[in-house]
Design a protein around this motif. Structure first.
Motif, PDB file in Angstrom:
ATOM      1  N   LEU A 322       0.825  -1.204   0.000  1.00  0.00           N
ATOM      2  CA  LEU A 322       0.000   0.000   0.000  1.00  0.00           C
ATOM      3  C   LEU A 322       0.860   1.256   0.000  1.00  0.00           C
ATOM      4  O   LEU A 322       0.626   2.196  -0.777  1.00  0.00           O
ATOM      5  N   LEU A 340      -5.693   4.219  -2.669  1.00  0.00           N
ATOM      6  CA  LEU A 340      -6.114   3.422  -1.512  1.00  0.00           C
ATOM      7  C   LEU A 340      -7.386   2.640  -1.825  1.00  0.00           C
ATOM      8  O   LEU A 340      -7.494   1.447  -1.513  1.00  0.00           O
ATOM      9  N   LYS A 344      -7.231  -1.428  -2.189  1.00  0.00           N
ATOM     10  CA  LYS A 344      -8.021  -2.152  -1.185  1.00  0.00           C
ATOM     11  C   LYS A 344      -9.002  -3.098  -1.877  1.00  0.00           C
ATOM     12  O   LYS A 344      -9.217  -4.229  -1.427  1.00  0.00           O
TER      13      LYS A 344
END
Length: 360
Positions: A322, A340, A344
């Motif tokens: 990440l 993000l 995700k």
């Protein structure tokens, strides 16, 4: 419910030369305040004057509206300025009082849209009305719940319908009060292109200095109108002070906002657009192909973990990915928020593939 040109008849009949504008204070506070704001807006592009009469607050103890008394003030607004009026309703009693006072437009708030019971109660109370009824998106990003509310009202023989996009609650950090989640509104627009779609930049932003930019984004996405909270003394408003703008500012915004064409038939433009869209199609196909390859690798990792009896989630590795991708994204002019969300989603899909292997 099927898409139909009839869904937007009420809006088309207005023959507006600009997007629909609904404006007024978050809350009706006093008769003088309501009338003062209305008089400052009467010669503007505002089509409906909004004011919250009943305020469903997150926590008790805050100002929860003046109640039915405020409906008489809205009647005075219409009589003195000619502006049509609008307010939020959350139950049968609200509906009956609003109809009794001839309020022109009613909307169902985000906290009400989440409950099919509340929506059905309102739909039953409005059965067959010719009033305009707008439905705000539910607090959480749930398109089915939003459309379900529209369908309940449509089933009650309410013809003049529309939706309001006011953003969605989020637990994580965000610059918005309610994340716009534009893609969800676009998906609704794609399914029902003739259902009038109004943007509420006040509730999305929670900050008056962001209202213009979100309004412009909505218009760039072909929204049909805006609902903007407006107050003559916003800093001292009794509710949502930070997101309200002055009538003067609103009037300037309506002049400065750019209204773009939905389409154009010029040959050179069409040819160039087709070429660019073809490039996007190629990029999208490559993206899907690469994601498919990534999932195959994830499945191979899942098989290895199964053989070695290792847990699916490796937190340290995930955090490394990440952090790295956020930095890589910056090099490609991609926002941290987007990276993000994207990774995700990819990570969750990878976990799903690995779990199938481990549990297979």
């Amino acid at each position: 419910m099927k898409n139909s040109k009839q869904l937007r008849t009420w809006l088309d009949d207005m023959q507006l030369e600009h997007p629909l504008v609904i404006a007024g204070p978050c809350s009706a506070e006093t008769e003088a305040q309501v009338l003062k704001i209305a008089h400052e807006l009467k010669d503007s592009d505002v089509n409906y004057y909004r004011a919250g009469i009943w305020k469903p607050r997150t926590r008790p103890g805050n100002f929860e509206g003046v109640g039915a008394l405020g409906l008489k003030w809205l009647q005075k607004v219409k009589a003195e300025t000619g502006l049509k009026t609008a307010t939020e309703v959350a139950n049968r009693a609200h509906v009956e009082l609003a109809l009794e006072h001839d309020i022109d437009l009613l909307w169902i708030g985000a906290r009400s849209t989440v409950s099919p019971f509340i929506v059905q109660e309102i739909a039953d109370a409005l059965q067959g009305t010719d009033k305009i009824v707008l439905i705000k998106n539910p607090v959480n990003p749930d398109l089915a719940l939003w459309l379900g509310a529209v369908e309940r009202l449509k089933s009650a023989n309410i013809q003049n319908l529309g939706v309001i996009h006011r953003g969605f609650s989020t637990y994580g950090k965000s610059k918005y009060r309610n994340n716009p989640e534009w893609q969800l509104a676009i998906e609704l627009q794609t399914k029902f292109p003739d259902l009038p779609l109004i943007n509420d930049p006040s509730h999305i932003t929670g900050k008056r200095d962001m209202v213009f930019d979100v309004s412009q984004t909505a218009l760039d996405l072909n929204f049909d109108g805006l609902m903007i909270e407006t107050h003559t003394d916003p800093d001292n408003a009794w509710s949502d002070a930070a997101q309200q703008i002055t009538p003067e500012t609103l009037i300037q915004y309506t002049k400065d906002l750019k209204i773009r064409k939905e389409s154009i038939t010029e040959a050179d433009y069409t040819k160039e657009l087709q070429k660019l869209r073809a490039q996007i199609d190629v990029a999208d196909n490559q993206l899907l192909e690469n994601l498919g390859k990534r999932m195959l690798v994830a499945e191979a990792i899942g098989q290895l973990k199964k053989e070695k009896n290792v847990a699916v989630l490796q937190s340290k590795r995930w955090n490394e990915i990440l952090g790295k991708m956020v930095l890589e994204g910056e090099q490609h002019n991609l926002s941290e928020e987007f990276i993000l969300k994207l990774f995700k989603a990819i990570h969750q899909e990878s976990i799903n593939h690995q779990k199938q292997i481990l549990n297979g």
